[in-house]
Design a protein around this motif. Structure first.
Motif, PDB file in Angstrom:
ATOM      1  N   ARG A   8       0.827  -1.205   0.000  1.00 32.87           N
ATOM      2  CA  ARG A   8       0.000   0.000   0.000  1.00 32.87           C
ATOM      3  C   ARG A   8       0.860   1.255   0.000  1.00 32.87           C
ATOM      4  O   ARG A   8       0.405   2.332  -0.424  1.00 32.87           O
ATOM      5  CB  ARG A   8      -0.922   0.011   1.222  1.00 32.87           C
ATOM      6  CG  ARG A   8      -1.882  -1.160   1.314  1.00 32.87           C
ATOM      7  CD  ARG A   8      -2.679  -1.101   2.603  1.00 32.87           C
ATOM      8  NE  ARG A   8      -3.502  -2.291   2.797  1.00 32.87           N
ATOM      9  CZ  ARG A   8      -4.234  -2.524   3.892  1.00 32.87           C
ATOM     10  NH1 ARG A   8      -4.243  -1.607   4.878  1.00 32.87           N
ATOM     11  NH2 ARG A   8      -4.949  -3.631   4.003  1.00 32.87           N
ATOM     12  N   GLU A   9       2.098   1.125   0.495  1.00 33.09           N
ATOM     13  CA  GLU A   9       2.996   2.267   0.586  1.00 33.09           C
ATOM     14  C   GLU A   9       3.975   2.354  -0.574  1.00 33.09           C
ATOM     15  O   GLU A   9       4.777   3.286  -0.649  1.00 33.09           O
ATOM     16  CB  GLU A   9       3.790   2.198   1.910  1.00 33.09           C
ATOM     17  CG  GLU A   9       2.928   2.036   3.150  1.00 33.09           C
ATOM     18  CD  GLU A   9       1.928   3.170   3.302  1.00 33.09           C
ATOM     19  OE1 GLU A   9       2.297   4.330   3.020  1.00 33.09           O
ATOM     20  OE2 GLU A   9       0.768   2.894   3.683  1.00 33.09           O
ATOM     21  N   TRP A  10       3.928   1.392  -1.490  1.00 29.18           N
ATOM     22  CA  TRP A  10       4.847   1.431  -2.631  1.00 29.18           C
ATOM     23  C   TRP A  10       4.498   2.598  -3.550  1.00 29.18           C
ATOM     24  O   TRP A  10       3.302   2.925  -3.722  1.00 29.18           O
ATOM     25  CB  TRP A  10       4.782   0.122  -3.417  1.00 29.18           C
ATOM     26  CG  TRP A  10       5.396  -1.049  -2.718  1.00 29.18           C
ATOM     27  CD1 TRP A  10       5.950  -1.078  -1.469  1.00 29.18           C
ATOM     28  CD2 TRP A  10       5.491  -2.385  -3.231  1.00 29.18           C
ATOM     29  NE1 TRP A  10       6.396  -2.343  -1.164  1.00 29.18           N
ATOM     30  CE2 TRP A  10       6.138  -3.158  -2.231  1.00 29.18           C
ATOM     31  CE3 TRP A  10       5.114  -2.993  -4.423  1.00 29.18           C
ATOM     32  CZ2 TRP A  10       6.402  -4.521  -2.404  1.00 29.18           C
ATOM     33  CZ3 TRP A  10       5.369  -4.339  -4.604  1.00 29.18           C
ATOM     34  CH2 TRP A  10       6.008  -5.098  -3.600  1.00 29.18           C
ATOM     35  N   PRO A  11       5.497   3.223  -4.174  1.00 23.46           N
ATOM     36  CA  PRO A  11       5.246   4.374  -5.065  1.00 23.46           C
ATOM     37  C   PRO A  11       4.791   3.930  -6.456  1.00 23.46           C
ATOM     38  O   PRO A  11       5.443   4.188  -7.470  1.00 23.46           O
ATOM     39  CB  PRO A  11       6.611   5.063  -5.108  1.00 23.46           C
ATOM     40  CG  PRO A  11       7.592   3.949  -4.967  1.00 23.46           C
ATOM     41  CD  PRO A  11       6.944   2.976  -4.007  1.00 23.46           C
ATOM     42  N   HIS A  14      -0.790   0.902  -9.092  1.00 20.38           N
ATOM     43  CA  HIS A  14      -1.514  -0.311  -8.718  1.00 20.38           C
ATOM     44  C   HIS A  14      -0.513  -1.405  -8.366  1.00 20.38           C
ATOM     45  O   HIS A  14       0.530  -1.539  -9.012  1.00 20.38           O
ATOM     46  CB  HIS A  14      -2.400  -0.801  -9.874  1.00 20.38           C
ATOM     47  CG  HIS A  14      -3.406   0.196 -10.325  1.00 20.38           C
ATOM     48  ND1 HIS A  14      -3.200   1.012 -11.414  1.00 20.38           N
ATOM     49  CD2 HIS A  14      -4.632   0.519  -9.839  1.00 20.38           C
ATOM     50  CE1 HIS A  14      -4.241   1.790 -11.574  1.00 20.38           C
ATOM     51  NE2 HIS A  14      -5.133   1.511 -10.645  1.00 20.38           N
ATOM     52  N   ALA A  15      -0.825  -2.171  -7.360  1.00 15.02           N
ATOM     53  CA  ALA A  15       0.008  -3.310  -6.971  1.00 15.02           C
ATOM     54  C   ALA A  15      -0.880  -4.387  -6.378  1.00 15.02           C
ATOM     55  O   ALA A  15      -1.946  -4.113  -5.807  1.00 15.02           O
ATOM     56  CB  ALA A  15       1.079  -2.894  -5.966  1.00 15.02           C
ATOM     57  N   ALA A  16      -0.433  -5.609  -6.528  1.00 17.32           N
ATOM     58  CA  ALA A  16      -1.092  -6.754  -5.905  1.00 17.32           C
ATOM     59  C   ALA A  16      -0.006  -7.742  -5.515  1.00 17.32           C
ATOM     60  O   ALA A  16       0.993  -7.887  -6.230  1.00 17.32           O
ATOM     61  CB  ALA A  16      -2.085  -7.397  -6.865  1.00 17.32           C
ATOM     62  N   ASP A 246       2.496  -1.794 -11.648  1.00 22.36           N
ATOM     63  CA  ASP A 246       2.531  -1.141 -12.954  1.00 22.36           C
ATOM     64  C   ASP A 246       3.536   0.007 -12.976  1.00 22.36           C
ATOM     65  O   ASP A 246       3.389   0.958 -13.738  1.00 22.36           O
ATOM     66  CB  ASP A 246       1.141  -0.653 -13.361  1.00 22.36           C
ATOM     67  CG  ASP A 246       0.495   0.247 -12.317  1.00 22.36           C
ATOM     68  OD1 ASP A 246       1.178   0.611 -11.329  1.00 22.36           O
ATOM     69  OD2 ASP A 246      -0.683   0.605 -12.496  1.00 22.36           O
ATOM     70  N   GLU A 247       4.568  -0.093 -12.145  1.00 18.97           N
ATOM     71  CA  GLU A 247       5.650   0.893 -12.130  1.00 18.97           C
ATOM     72  C   GLU A 247       6.948   0.184 -12.487  1.00 18.97           C
ATOM     73  O   GLU A 247       7.314  -0.803 -11.838  1.00 18.97           O
ATOM     74  CB  GLU A 247       5.777   1.548 -10.755  1.00 18.97           C
ATOM     75  CG  GLU A 247       6.862   2.599 -10.659  1.00 18.97           C
ATOM     76  CD  GLU A 247       6.595   3.821 -11.536  1.00 18.97           C
ATOM     77  OE1 GLU A 247       7.562   4.416 -12.035  1.00 18.97           O
ATOM     78  OE2 GLU A 247       5.403   4.159 -11.732  1.00 18.97           O
ATOM     79  N   TRP A 252      13.147   2.395  -6.535  1.00 23.81           N
ATOM     80  CA  TRP A 252      12.068   2.126  -5.579  1.00 23.81           C
ATOM     81  C   TRP A 252      11.973   0.634  -5.277  1.00 23.81           C
ATOM     82  O   TRP A 252      11.789   0.233  -4.117  1.00 23.81           O
ATOM     83  CB  TRP A 252      10.725   2.640  -6.118  1.00 23.81           C
ATOM     84  CG  TRP A 252      10.130   1.803  -7.209  1.00 23.81           C
ATOM     85  CD1 TRP A 252      10.325   1.946  -8.544  1.00 23.81           C
ATOM     86  CD2 TRP A 252       9.271   0.661  -7.057  1.00 23.81           C
ATOM     87  NE1 TRP A 252       9.633   0.979  -9.253  1.00 23.81           N
ATOM     88  CE2 TRP A 252       8.973   0.178  -8.363  1.00 23.81           C
ATOM     89  CE3 TRP A 252       8.718   0.005  -5.962  1.00 23.81           C
ATOM     90  CZ2 TRP A 252       8.156  -0.932  -8.587  1.00 23.81           C
ATOM     91  CZ3 TRP A 252       7.906  -1.102  -6.184  1.00 23.81           C
ATOM     92  CH2 TRP A 252       7.630  -1.551  -7.473  1.00 23.81           C
ATOM     93  N   ALA A 253      12.098  -0.204  -6.325  1.00 27.73           N
ATOM     94  CA  ALA A 253      11.991  -1.655  -6.141  1.00 27.73           C
ATOM     95  C   ALA A 253      13.203  -2.194  -5.385  1.00 27.73           C
ATOM     96  O   ALA A 253      13.058  -3.063  -4.518  1.00 27.73           O
ATOM     97  CB  ALA A 253      11.861  -2.337  -7.497  1.00 27.73           C
TER      98      ALA A 253
END
Length: 277
Positions: A8-11, A14-16, A246-247, A252-253
């Motif tokens: 939820r805090e990733w820049p 959308h993420a799952a 989708d980043e 960041w990763a």
């Protein structure tokens, strides 16, 4: 799992993410049905279809394929000598670990030539359909053009923990280092000495820096993609983890993925220890 809430805090827009834990239980955070571009996480899916073709007798691991002197095994293990995204030959087969998307395109064409089935269809019939991966599709290059959802990729992760489409022996070979001692560049993380790979799966071993967590065992295998995706399986823990976003992969990763994986492993091992007391 509270650890999964980190996404939820990733820049990212959308993420799952999800985990297949021991005994097959599944935990999910985010939209499990949203379809993401997998980028190079395509490669483990393609490799698995190639392994199915081997078990069906359509091809053989040590059958000539790709550049002169190269085999299916070389292509799967990134030791065919092919460059990253062209058919330029940069080394003799087996000499160096040269990460190659073009090598996987070669593999797909080879399977098509040997079976008479378009590779996208073969992948669908050999892997997606039996695992009920209904949103998964290969739309282009076998090196980087698959799309899938979290729920589908967790089905694939579960297959890697408890194989049904290939034998346990075949999967064990695929997740052991092929052509040991070969050095090479791990995209995004620089030169690794050695740069261990199995048959379509990267082996964590003792690589540093790395996209998995410090708590992941050296036996961990999987893949990450430049679209901001990863899949790892830690057979020592009996756990698999998938994260899709989708980043595009970047700083960041590198910052959040290892921390995320360590949190997942800590929560699972703590829960396991508590249950055993």
């Amino acid at each position: 799992m509270r650890a999964l809430e980190q996404i939820r805090e990733w820049p990212v827009r959308h993420a799952a993410a999800g985990v297949v834990a021991p005994q097959g239980s599944i935990e999910v955070e985010g939209d499990g049905e949203r379809v993401f571009a997998l980028a190079s996480v395509t490669k483990p899916l393609v490799a698995y279809a190639v392994l199915v073709a081997v078990e069906e007798g359509a091809i053989e691991l040590d059958q000539p394929a790709g550049p002169p002197g190269s085999t299916v095994r070389h292509l799967l293990a990134h030791t065919s000598g092919l460059a990253f995204d062209t058919n330029v030959i940069m080394a003799q087969p087996g000499e160096r670990r040269i990460y190659s998307s073009s090598g996987f395109e070669c593999l797909a064409q080879f399977v098509t030539d040997q079976t008479g089935i378009d590779f996208a269809d073969y992948l669908h019939e050999a892997v997606f359909e039996p695992l009920e991966m209904k949103s998964s599709v290969l739309t282009g290059s076998a090196g980087h053009a698959a799309r899938s959802s979290l729920h589908d990729m967790l089905r694939f992760a579960g297959e890697l923990l408890r194989p049904t489409l290939v034998s346990g022996q075949t999967l064990a070979e695929a997740t052991e280092t092929q052509f040991p001692g070969r050095n090479g560049v791990l995209p995004g993380y620089g030169t690794q000495r050695p740069n261990d790979w199995g048959l379509g799966f990267e082996i964590r071993d003792h690589k540093t820096p790395h996209w998995t967590g410090a708590a992941n065992s050296p036996r961990t295998y999987g893949h990450f993609g430049q679209s901001g995706t990863f899949l790892w399986v830690d057979p020592a823990l009996g756990v698999a983890c998938v994260a899709l976003s989708d980043e595009n992969f970047g700083d960041w990763a590198r910052a959040v993925w290892p921390t995320f994986s360590d949190a997942v492993i800590d929560e699972i091992t703590t829960s396991r220890d508590t249950a055993e007391k």
